[in-house]
Design an enzyme around this catalytic site. Structure first.
Site, PDB file in Angstrom:
ATOM      1  N   ASP A  58      17.534  -8.289  25.066  1.00  0.00           N
ATOM      2  CA  ASP A  58      17.666  -9.912  25.135  1.00  0.00           C
ATOM      3  C   ASP A  58      19.261 -10.151  25.341  1.00  0.00           C
ATOM      4  OD1 ASP A  58      14.780 -10.126  25.823  1.00  0.00           O
ATOM      5  OD2 ASP A  58      14.555 -10.762  23.746  1.00  0.00           O
ATOM      6  N   TYR A 117      14.884  -0.090  15.888  1.00  0.00           N
ATOM      7  CA  TYR A 117      15.850  -1.259  16.009  1.00  0.00           C
ATOM      8  C   TYR A 117      16.128  -1.454  14.486  1.00  0.00           C
ATOM      9  CZ  TYR A 117      14.540  -2.726  20.766  1.00  0.00           C
ATOM     10  OH  TYR A 117      14.483  -2.613  22.163  1.00  0.00           O
TER      11      TYR A 117
END
Length: 268
Positions: A58, A117
């Site tokens: 994003d 992540y």
């Protein structure tokens, strides 16, 4: 010839990885990592290049190890030299670390077996300006044991509807397998660590690291926000299985802001 690239980027100034579309057309005024890389490689190789990415990060999200792949008919530059050759055509916010020839059928996204992540956040009396685009500042005190207990419940195969933001692909399965999830206290990025026991201004830094076979839209950020809620005492760590089972987004915690999120590894 099929080429794989491994790169690192600072997502602060980009609208995410993927080229943004506006009314069905590419919106050139919205800079994306994919768009910048396409233009640089097209200029270098003298043909239109369209790279495929391993993840649709994003806006504001960073990557320390990201894989992209593309096909080219240009064989004048050795595959392992493309990384070095394209660097001067890219902004300082994107660095291609390495490149290599891969089998023709390889695809950076569809062949990816998993991703890791990391989410960085910190607490303290005041925010730290140097980390404005690098970590999430939380003024409240957090209890690390509660956060560690909370994220341990993420591990396993579950339907993660409660950890998915609106905008996910309709009809797609929401089942994902999380291989590992942990939170640990880390040294202060960019700052000398203050070891004073009674310093009320002392900042504490945390890293949430999660590895899974795939992630839903905003899933890691919601996981991080839910863990922080557990650290604040807003939810109980043992409530996490019930939240997962509910498949109700309203039961989970806040969506953590994008600037603390890093794609750290891709697994093939």
């Amino acid at each position: 010839m099929n080429i794989a690239l491994f790169l690192e980027y600072d997502g602060s100034e980009f609208y995410g990885w993927q080229i943004q579309n506006k009314n069905g057309e590419v919106a050139e005024n919205l800079p994306t990592v994919q768009g910048v890389l396409n233009r640089a490689l097209s200029e270098l190789l003298g043909e239109k290049i369209e790279v495929a990415g391993s993840s649709r990060t994003d806006a504001g999200v960073h990557a320390t190890k990201y894989c992209a792949s593309f096909h080219t008919a240009n064989e004048l530059i050795p595959p392992e030299r493309i990384a070095e050759a394209v660097r001067h055509l890219l902004p300082e916010t994107i660095v291609v670390k390495s490149s290599a020839k891969v089998p023709d059928e390889f695809h950076a996204r569809f062949d990816c077996k998993g991703k890791t992540y990391r989410y960085i956040f910190y607490t303290g009396k005041t925010a730290l300006p140097l980390l404005r685009n690098r970590a999430w500042y939380i003024k409240s005190e957090l209890h690390i044991n509660k956060m560690q207990k909370a994220v341990s419940h993420y591990v396993g195969s579950h339907f993660f509807d409660a950890f998915m933001a609106a905008g996910a692909t309709p009809g797609a399965t929401t089942e994902r397998t999380i291989f590992s999830a942990q939170i640990k206290e880390i040294p202060a990025p960019c700052y000398e660590q203050d070891t004073g026991e009674n310093n009320e201004n002392k900042n504490r830094f945390y890293c949430f690291e999660v590895t899974g076979d795939g992630f839903l839209y905003n899933m890691v950020r919601i996981m991080a926000g839910t863990a922080v809620y557990a650290g604040m005492g807003k939810i109980l760590p043992n409530d996490i299985p019930k939240i997962i089972e509910s498949r109700d987004r309203r039961k989970a915690g806040i969506t953590a802001p994008p600037q603390g999120l890093y794609l750290a590894d891709v697994l093939y």
